[in-house]
Design a protein around this motif. Structure first.
Motif, PDB file in Angstrom:
ATOM      1  N   ASP A   1       9.650  -0.814  -3.607  1.00 38.13           N
ATOM      2  CA  ASP A   1      10.066   0.581  -3.723  1.00 38.13           C
ATOM      3  C   ASP A   1       8.901   1.580  -3.763  1.00 38.13           C
ATOM      4  O   ASP A   1       9.134   2.786  -3.741  1.00 38.13           O
ATOM      5  N   THR A   2       7.673   1.095  -3.854  1.00 38.70           N
ATOM      6  CA  THR A   2       6.523   1.991  -3.996  1.00 38.70           C
ATOM      7  C   THR A   2       5.735   2.049  -2.692  1.00 38.70           C
ATOM      8  O   THR A   2       5.352   1.022  -2.130  1.00 38.70           O
ATOM      9  N   ALA A   3       5.494   3.260  -2.232  1.00 36.10           N
ATOM     10  CA  ALA A   3       4.774   3.456  -0.981  1.00 36.10           C
ATOM     11  C   ALA A   3       3.292   3.137  -1.145  1.00 36.10           C
ATOM     12  O   ALA A   3       2.718   3.309  -2.228  1.00 36.10           O
ATOM     13  N   ALA A   4       2.662   2.696  -0.054  1.00 36.83           N
ATOM     14  CA  ALA A   4       1.232   2.412  -0.069  1.00 36.83           C
ATOM     15  C   ALA A   4       0.434   3.654  -0.461  1.00 36.83           C
ATOM     16  O   ALA A   4      -0.587   3.563  -1.152  1.00 36.83           O
ATOM     17  N   SER A   5       0.897   4.820  -0.039  1.00 29.71           N
ATOM     18  CA  SER A   5       0.191   6.061  -0.369  1.00 29.71           C
ATOM     19  C   SER A   5       0.196   6.330  -1.871  1.00 29.71           C
ATOM     20  O   SER A   5      -0.777   6.842  -2.424  1.00 29.71           O
ATOM     21  N   GLN A   6       1.291   5.973  -2.561  1.00 28.46           N
ATOM     22  CA  GLN A   6       1.355   6.151  -4.007  1.00 28.46           C
ATOM     23  C   GLN A   6       0.408   5.188  -4.709  1.00 28.46           C
ATOM     24  O   GLN A   6      -0.272   5.547  -5.674  1.00 28.46           O
ATOM     25  N   ILE A   7       0.370   3.952  -4.211  1.00 31.79           N
ATOM     26  CA  ILE A   7      -0.542   2.958  -4.780  1.00 31.79           C
ATOM     27  C   ILE A   7      -1.984   3.434  -4.651  1.00 31.79           C
ATOM     28  O   ILE A   7      -2.765   3.390  -5.608  1.00 31.79           O
ATOM     29  N   GLN A   8      -2.336   3.928  -3.483  1.00 26.76           N
ATOM     30  CA  GLN A   8      -3.702   4.395  -3.271  1.00 26.76           C
ATOM     31  C   GLN A   8      -4.012   5.613  -4.123  1.00 26.76           C
ATOM     32  O   GLN A   8      -5.135   5.756  -4.630  1.00 26.76           O
ATOM     33  N   ASP A   9      -3.044   6.484  -4.324  1.00 27.82           N
ATOM     34  CA  ASP A   9      -3.249   7.655  -5.167  1.00 27.82           C
ATOM     35  C   ASP A   9      -3.599   7.228  -6.597  1.00 27.82           C
ATOM     36  O   ASP A   9      -4.507   7.792  -7.214  1.00 27.82           O
ATOM     37  N   TYR A  10      -2.882   6.236  -7.110  1.00 25.62           N
ATOM     38  CA  TYR A  10      -3.208   5.709  -8.446  1.00 25.62           C
ATOM     39  C   TYR A  10      -4.629   5.145  -8.461  1.00 25.62           C
ATOM     40  O   TYR A  10      -5.392   5.347  -9.413  1.00 25.62           O
ATOM     41  N   GLN A  11      -4.996   4.425  -7.426  1.00 28.70           N
ATOM     42  CA  GLN A  11      -6.314   3.782  -7.375  1.00 28.70           C
ATOM     43  C   GLN A  11      -7.445   4.793  -7.305  1.00 28.70           C
ATOM     44  O   GLN A  11      -8.489   4.617  -7.942  1.00 28.70           O
ATOM     45  N   VAL A  12      -7.245   5.843  -6.538  1.00 28.78           N
ATOM     46  CA  VAL A  12      -8.261   6.906  -6.442  1.00 28.78           C
ATOM     47  C   VAL A  12      -8.530   7.503  -7.819  1.00 28.78           C
ATOM     48  O   VAL A  12      -9.661   7.900  -8.128  1.00 28.78           O
ATOM     49  N   LYS A  13      -7.521   7.529  -8.653  1.00 23.36           N
ATOM     50  CA  LYS A  13      -7.650   8.070 -10.007  1.00 23.36           C
ATOM     51  C   LYS A  13      -8.194   7.033 -10.993  1.00 23.36           C
ATOM     52  O   LYS A  13      -8.287   7.307 -12.187  1.00 23.36           O
ATOM     53  N   GLY A  14      -8.533   5.854 -10.487  1.00 20.58           N
ATOM     54  CA  GLY A  14      -9.180   4.842 -11.317  1.00 20.58           C
ATOM     55  C   GLY A  14      -8.275   3.791 -11.903  1.00 20.58           C
ATOM     56  O   GLY A  14      -8.745   2.893 -12.609  1.00 20.58           O
ATOM     57  N   HIS A  15      -6.980   3.864 -11.629  1.00 16.67           N
ATOM     58  CA  HIS A  15      -6.049   2.877 -12.173  1.00 16.67           C
ATOM     59  C   HIS A  15      -6.111   1.566 -11.383  1.00 16.67           C
ATOM     60  O   HIS A  15      -6.373   1.562 -10.170  1.00 16.67           O
ATOM     61  N   ILE A  16      -5.831   0.476 -12.059  1.00 13.65           N
ATOM     62  CA  ILE A  16      -5.579  -0.810 -11.412  1.00 13.65           C
ATOM     63  C   ILE A  16      -4.076  -0.883 -11.178  1.00 13.65           C
ATOM     64  O   ILE A  16      -3.288  -0.635 -12.108  1.00 13.65           O
ATOM     65  N   VAL A  17      -3.662  -1.221  -9.981  1.00 14.18           N
ATOM     66  CA  VAL A  17      -2.239  -1.220  -9.648  1.00 14.18           C
ATOM     67  C   VAL A  17      -1.733  -2.658  -9.474  1.00 14.18           C
ATOM     68  O   VAL A  17      -2.216  -3.403  -8.611  1.00 14.18           O
ATOM     69  N   LEU A  18      -0.774  -3.021 -10.296  1.00 20.84           N
ATOM     70  CA  LEU A  18      -0.128  -4.326 -10.236  1.00 20.84           C
ATOM     71  C   LEU A  18       1.286  -4.143  -9.698  1.00 20.84           C
ATOM     72  O   LEU A  18       1.997  -3.226 -10.124  1.00 20.84           O
ATOM     73  N   CYS A  19       1.685  -4.994  -8.784  1.00 20.86           N
ATOM     74  CA  CYS A  19       2.964  -4.835  -8.093  1.00 20.86           C
ATOM     75  C   CYS A  19       3.957  -5.914  -8.503  1.00 20.86           C
ATOM     76  O   CYS A  19       3.665  -7.112  -8.396  1.00 20.86           O
ATOM     77  N   TYR A  20       5.114  -5.460  -8.954  1.00 26.16           N
ATOM     78  CA  TYR A  20       6.179  -6.363  -9.398  1.00 26.16           C
ATOM     79  C   TYR A  20       6.877  -7.023  -8.216  1.00 26.16           C
ATOM     80  O   TYR A  20       7.284  -6.357  -7.252  1.00 26.16           O
ATOM     81  N   ILE A  21       7.021  -8.353  -8.313  1.00 23.60           N
ATOM     82  CA  ILE A  21       7.771  -9.131  -7.331  1.00 23.60           C
ATOM     83  C   ILE A  21       8.616 -10.152  -8.084  1.00 23.60           C
ATOM     84  O   ILE A  21       8.117 -10.821  -8.990  1.00 23.60           O
ATOM     85  N   SER A  22       9.876 -10.301  -7.709  1.00 25.41           N
ATOM     86  CA  SER A  22      10.644 -11.425  -8.228  1.00 25.41           C
ATOM     87  C   SER A  22      10.376 -12.613  -7.327  1.00 25.41           C
ATOM     88  O   SER A  22      10.793 -12.648  -6.174  1.00 25.41           O
ATOM     89  N   ALA A  23       9.653 -13.584  -7.876  1.00 26.97           N
ATOM     90  CA  ALA A  23       9.304 -14.779  -7.102  1.00 26.97           C
ATOM     91  C   ALA A  23      10.274 -15.921  -7.347  1.00 26.97           C
ATOM     92  O   ALA A  23      10.122 -16.987  -6.754  1.00 26.97           O
ATOM     93  N   GLY A  24      11.281 -15.676  -8.183  1.00 28.52           N
ATOM     94  CA  GLY A  24      12.181 -16.765  -8.540  1.00 28.52           C
ATOM     95  C   GLY A  24      13.639 -16.525  -8.244  1.00 28.52           C
ATOM     96  O   GLY A  24      14.478 -17.397  -8.490  1.00 28.52           O
ATOM     97  N   THR A  25      13.955 -15.339  -7.707  1.00 23.85           N
ATOM     98  CA  THR A  25      15.353 -15.036  -7.423  1.00 23.85           C
ATOM     99  C   THR A  25      15.504 -14.366  -6.064  1.00 23.85           C
ATOM    100  O   THR A  25      14.560 -13.770  -5.541  1.00 23.85           O
ATOM    101  N   VAL A  26      16.709 -14.459  -5.537  1.00 25.17           N
ATOM    102  CA  VAL A  26      17.100 -13.701  -4.354  1.00 25.17           C
ATOM    103  C   VAL A  26      17.730 -12.405  -4.846  1.00 25.17           C
ATOM    104  O   VAL A  26      18.690 -12.416  -5.601  1.00 25.17           O
ATOM    105  N   GLU A  27      17.163 -11.275  -4.416  1.00 22.93           N
ATOM    106  CA  GLU A  27      17.657  -9.961  -4.818  1.00 22.93           C
ATOM    107  C   GLU A  27      18.342  -9.336  -3.604  1.00 22.93           C
ATOM    108  O   GLU A  27      17.675  -8.912  -2.659  1.00 22.93           O
ATOM    109  N   THR A  28      19.645  -9.261  -3.641  1.00 18.27           N
ATOM    110  CA  THR A  28      20.398  -8.892  -2.444  1.00 18.27           C
ATOM    111  C   THR A  28      20.325  -7.411  -2.080  1.00 18.27           C
ATOM    112  O   THR A  28      20.788  -7.025  -1.006  1.00 18.27           O
ATOM    113  N   TRP A  29      19.742  -6.585  -2.944  1.00 15.39           N
ATOM    114  CA  TRP A  29      19.621  -5.155  -2.631  1.00 15.39           C
ATOM    115  C   TRP A  29      18.289  -4.826  -1.944  1.00 15.39           C
ATOM    116  O   TRP A  29      18.090  -3.711  -1.486  1.00 15.39           O
ATOM    117  N   ARG A  30      17.391  -5.799  -1.853  1.00 14.51           N
ATOM    118  CA  ARG A  30      16.081  -5.543  -1.286  1.00 14.51           C
ATOM    119  C   ARG A  30      16.127  -5.396   0.236  1.00 14.51           C
ATOM    120  O   ARG A  30      16.922  -6.062   0.915  1.00 14.51           O
TER     121      ARG A  30
END
Length: 263
Positions: free
Chosen positions: A57-86
């Motif tokens: 749900d998060t755009a690459a541009s938003q991730i980069q904006d956080y990084q430019v401001k010095g944040h470390i960006v961690l991205c949530y993934i469900s690696a154990g379930t099938v999410e039918t809304w994705r």
């Protein structure tokens, strides 16, 4: 060899990579949870070391904006379930349906079969890891890696021992793959697997270890200087602070639909 797909912004000191090409997620780092929970949309980002976001749900541009401001960006993934809304499920429904195991208690999610469909699971999850790398995620929070704790509704007809063996194998593959793409990997819950996985994972995310008196099991992360991000839902702030201080955790408490930082 570390594969990098998207170039990173100018480095803030906390964003410096180690000798393995990974940005360390250190004990004591503060975090904003923009990925899950009722308060995700309003959780404060300013001043936080780490920002947790939803990968899809998060755009690459938003991730980069956080990084430019010095944040470390961690991205949530469900690696154990099938999410039918994705989006990626809807685009490849037949493939995702082929790895389904048993239904979870949660709405529209199904455990994946990490025992009998392992090769296909790796194929589909590799695509998500590549999406994370392409968007520029610094790391991944891998959720729902505790199928083995739900023997009755995980993979039908598979013993507890077999599930544990499969979960460890899958978790190590996730870590190796994340590191190959220059990303850290966080262990979500799955406390009983920590002795087997501490050397492979870079930080921990835990829900309710204070409530269930289980935080001592996270000690290996503290001893290794790796961050522990905690979430509680029913505890008093004074109790959270006491436990969090002991283990170097940064804990959020969800109340009235908002995340409250208890540190």
């Amino acid at each position: 060899m570390v594969l990098t797909i998207q170039s990173m912004p100018s480095e803030h000191p906390r964003r410096r990579r180690n000798e393995n090409g990974i940005i360390p997620i250190r004990t004591g780092y503060t975090w904003a949870n923009r990925a899950w929970g009722q308060g995700k949309d309003e959780d404060k980002v300013e001043g936080m070391d780490v920002v947790l976001v939803d990968l899809i749900d998060t755009a690459a541009s938003q991730i980069q904006d956080y990084q430019v401001k010095g944040h470390i960006v961690l991205c949530y993934i469900s690696a154990g379930t099938v999410e039918t809304w994705r989006k990626d499920y809807k685009e490849n429904k037949e493939e995702w349906d082929s790895i389904k195991a048993e239904n979870m208690d949660w709405y529209r999610e199904t455990w994946i079969d990490i025992v009998n469909k392992y090769a296909k699971v790796k194929e589909l999850m590799t695509r998500r890891w590549k999406i994370a790398a392409k968007k520029g995620c610094d790391g991944i929070e891998s959720d729902n890696v505790d199928c083995f704790e739900h023997e009755e509704d995980c993979v039908d007809g598979v013993s507890q021992d077999k599930l544990v063996e499969a979960q460890i194998k899958y978790a190590k593959w996730q870590a190796k793959t994340a590191h190959r793409y220059g990303m850290s990997l966080g262990l979500k819950n799955s406390l009983s697997l920590i002795p087997e996985l501490i050397d492979h994972f870079d930080y921990a995310v835990n829900e309710q270890c204070i409530q269930y008196k289980e935080c001592h099991r996270l000690q290996p992360f503290t001893d290794s200087g790796k961050a522990i991000f905690g979430a509680e839902y029913y505890q008093q702030p004074f109790k959270i602070r006491r436990e969090a201080y002991h283990y170097g955790m940064k804990v959020k408490n969800e109340k009235n639909g908002k995340w409250n930082n208890i540190w």
